[in-house]
Scaffold this active site. Structure first.
Site, PDB file in Angstrom:
ATOM      1  N   HIS A   6     -19.825 -26.876 -12.824  1.00 27.61           N
ATOM      2  CA  HIS A   6     -19.735 -26.030 -14.016  1.00 27.61           C
ATOM      3  C   HIS A   6     -18.291 -25.813 -14.448  1.00 27.61           C
ATOM      4  O   HIS A   6     -17.991 -25.786 -15.641  1.00 27.61           O
ATOM      5  CB  HIS A   6     -20.406 -24.680 -13.721  1.00 27.61           C
ATOM      6  N   HIS A  22     -25.858 -21.731 -21.949  1.00 24.35           N
ATOM      7  CA  HIS A  22     -26.231 -20.702 -20.980  1.00 24.35           C
ATOM      8  C   HIS A  22     -27.676 -20.972 -20.570  1.00 24.35           C
ATOM      9  O   HIS A  22     -28.546 -20.113 -20.657  1.00 24.35           O
ATOM     10  CB  HIS A  22     -26.052 -19.299 -21.559  1.00 24.35           C
TER      11      HIS A  22
END
EC number: 6.3.5.3
Length: 733
Positions: free
Chosen positions: A44, A90
């Site tokens: 990430h 998200h």
């Protein structure tokens, strides 16, 4: 440290990673240090599987002020002003906890924009779910997820006073185990007053501002770097909790601060929280930093240095101020009733030195963490499924019932008006919205500072990308830009959000590599550099990967806002023209999905030079005043495009084409429907010939029916389905 193997597993670190860490430190790491490396070296944060492919993207142009590498991209929009924008995902948090996941996604992308010195003026979203029409538990779950995500986006954006002006939705079984929530925000700043995430100047104070730090979001970056299984709900504590009112105060305080000369740099605390913000600021500046973690404002008792460094509590920023201006900075934030504390200072050591009540609890070299994460050269392999699905072919039957086919496409959730969704968003706050959600194609926002308007659109057809990742990615770039071009604007730059399955699957990495090549090729030809973006991998549950979904958001400039071009019929008697060539292209189409019930063949083939010619033709024709309205032809083909223009304009049309039946639903790219007054026809045809653009009259505006060849449907019937159908699906009526 006890039980090293289980500790490494919980931190998603390999034995090789651990040995590398020991080599960097010259000793074994403690728990705080291990947590820092785990977060910053996660997929990430580090992009360790994807960075090698992203490096090929075109990122420069005369109008690009800041490309990838900062919090957001920045382009020049004239008269001393700049557009600042970015899109981020998200996905994992929104699947686990849809309201807070989506809400904090919106909050995070807004912070990325206003930390650059820009006031956010518009937001978009691209959200994807499983099949909400199913009557089983999966359908029920995805209707629940949809409601939660939409409420979260609206709840946060509305409180921030930033209009949500558009978006995109799609529904596929591949998202049954992983929904996608991609959020985009655009802000306006003065082009010579952009702020960057830097921490330079030895002795300059490091200041924490915003909300207090809690335990919410702990391990969020690491969680987003892994696949899901049936125990995904147990990850709920890793989802951040948002407070939009605190962020609104933070926004206004930051914008007040930006009017001063008190600071050197500022960074949002996003994924990996205080860890990422501090290491990124120091890494960009080649500096070191001392931080006293016991000075961090806390909202929970007994918090540890490990938790403080890795918490992803929302609405927080890290500031590097000029020495001597500490109190002035603190005064601004305290005036806005926000926490603000000096927690450290910039050093020349090149190390991050962390203290806890006077004792050093971690010492880590900055660059190996922020800039030198181990890059992975993962294997790639063409997916086995491609040969099978392409062999199915995509040639649709020519003899069809036009009315039956049209109504199936018209009743698809992808087609219908999403007022159930966007009525929950404030799309008019700030009073700059010219075209908002429901207007079709790109959204348009006035820039009061210079009299211009900015067009924006987020797009991707994951079915195309599943059939052909490279062509699908090209089509996404082209579609996003075309939606901007039909507003009369010139597409200038893109931001991307690359959503893929597990990088540990060589077939997924092949899809990713191919999609990146497609984006690179399209952006080079179409002159739309990539200025910011995001990669979201591990969108996989129980071994099932999502379709490749490279969401593309394009921003374009319309120099005169009053020249805005809309996508609804304006006047009876006006002529209708089709720009571009229609071929029998049905691979990945809505027709194939809704009428034939399968996915196969190949994605439509795009000629990028022809696409660019279309954009320039639309821009010139609109500037000359030749166009009354314009609509991109894409999902559902020409028939659906004409239906939408009729419903939005509340006027029928009479159209005769040379197309054969089903080709009315072909999704050949680089096409648009134009509405023009007959007096401009000759000049428009001349302009098209000059630009090498195919153009033909297909009919006129008028009547109370949608009439296309042998198809005739009452406008009233179409309006009822278009405006109310989606709500009935979501509410399961």
């Amino acid at each position: 440290m006890e039980n090293l193997a289980s500790l490494l597993k919980s931190h998603k670190l390999s034995q090789a990673d651990y040995e590398h860490i020991v080599q960097i430190l010259g000793r074994e790491p403690n728990l705080v240090e291990l947590g820092v490396f785990s977060a910053m070296w996660s997929e990430h944060c580090s992009y360790k599987s994807s960075k090698k492919y992203l490096r090929g993207f075109p990122t420069e142009a005369a109008w690009v002020i800041q490309g990838p590498g900062e919090n957001a991209g920045v382009i020049d929009i004239g008269e001393g002003y700049a557009a600042v924008f970015k899109m981020e995902s998200h996905n994992h948090p929104s699947f686990i906890e849809p309201y807070q996941g989506a809400a904090t996604g919106v909050g995070g992308i807004m912070r990325d924009v206003f930390t650059m010195g820009a006031r956010p003026v518009a937001s978009l979203n691209a959200i994807r779910f499983g099949d909400i029409r199913r009557q089983d538990e999966i359908g029920k779950k995805h209707r629940y997820l949809l409601k939660g995500v939409v409420a979260g986006i609206g709840g946060y954006g509305n409180c921030m006073g930033v209009p949500t002006v558009g978006g995109e939705m799609s529904f596929e079984d591949c998202y049954n185990g992983n929904i996608l929530v991609n959020a985009f925000t655009l802000g306006i700043a003065k082009s010579d007053e952009i702020f960057y995430g830097r921490a330079e100047g030895i002795g300059n104070p490091v200041i924490y501002v915003g909300s207090k730090t809690g335990r919410d979001g702990l391990g969020g970056a690491v969680m987003s770097s892994d696949s899901f299984d049936d125990a995904a709900n147990q990850l709920r504590p890793t989802v951040q909790v948002g407070d939009p009112f605190a962020e609104k105060l933070l926004l206004e305080a930051c914008l007040e601060l930006f009017k001063t000369n008190y600071i050197v740099g500022i960074q949002d605390m996003g994924a990996a929280g205080l860890t990422s913000s501090s290491f990124e600021m120091a890494g960009r500046s080649g500096s070191g930093m001392i931080m006293h973690l016991d000075r961090v404002p806390m909202r929970e008792q007994g918090m540890t240095p490990y938790e403080l460094m890795l918490s992803e509590s929302q609405e927080r920023m890290l500031i590097c101020a000029k020495k001597g201006y500490e109190e002035k900075v603190l005064e601004i934030f305290r005036k806005w009733e926000l926490d603000a504390e000096v927690i450290g200072e910039v050093t020349s050591s090149g190390k991050m030195e962390l203290f806890w009540h006077g004792e050093k609890c971690a010492e880590i070299p900055v660059l190996p963490v922020s800039e030198e994460a181990p890059m992975l050269d993962r294997p790639t392999k063409e997916p086995a499924y491609l040969a099978e699905i392409r062999s199915k072919g995509a040639q649709a039957p020519k003899e069809i019932d036009l009315k039956e086919a049209f109504m199936k496409l018209w009743s698809a959730p992808e087609t219908m008006d999403k007022s159930w969704v966007y009525s929950q968003y404030d799309s008019m706050v700030q009073t700059n919205t010219i075209v908002g959600p429901g207007g079709g194609d790109g959204s348009l926002v006035r820039v009061k500072e210079n009299g211009a308007a900015l067009a924006m659109s987020a797009d991707c057809n994951p079915r195309y990308c599943y059939l052909n990742p490279r062509e699908g990615a090209k089509l996404a770039v082209a579609e996003s830009g075309r939606n901007v071009a039909v507003r009369g604007a010139r597409p200038l730059a893109i931001t991307d959000c690359l959503n893929f399955g597990s990088p540990e699957n060589p077939e997924v990495m092949w899809q990713f590599a191919e999609a990146c090549e497609g984006i690179k090729e399209a952006c080079k030809v179409l002159l739309t550099p990539v200025v910011s973006g995001n990669v979201s991998l591990y969108n996989q549950t129980n071994g099932v990967d999502i379709f490749p979904t490279p969401s593309i958001a394009t921003v374009g400039l319309l120099p005169k806002a009053q020249k805005a071009l809309l996508g609804a019929f304006k006047k009876e008697g006006n002529l209708l023209l089709l720009v571009g060539e229609t071929k029998s292209e049905f691979g990945g189409s809505l027709y194939q999905k809704e009428v034939e019930g399968f996915l196969g063949g190949d994605a439509p083939v795009i000629d990028l030079h022809r696409e660019l010619a279309l954009w320039r033709f639309l821009e010139e024709a609109n500037e000359a005043g030749f166009l009354e309205s314009a609509k991109d032809v894409n999902v559902g083909g020409l028939a659906i495009a004409l239906g939408k223009m009729s419903v939005l304009g509340q006027k029928g049309c009479k159209v005769k084409t040379a197309l054969k039946g089903v080709d009315l639903f072909s999704e050949s790219p680089s096409r648009a429907v134009l509405e023009v007054s007959s007096e401009h026809l000759a000049a428009l045809e001349s302009l098209a010939q000059k630009g090498g653009v195919a153009l033909g009259v297909i009919g006129s505006v008028g009547g109370e029916n949608l009439e296309i060849d042998s198809l005739s449907l009452p406008l009233q019937t179409l309006q009822e389905i278009y405006l109310r159908g989606f709500a009935k699906i979501v509410e399961n009526l």
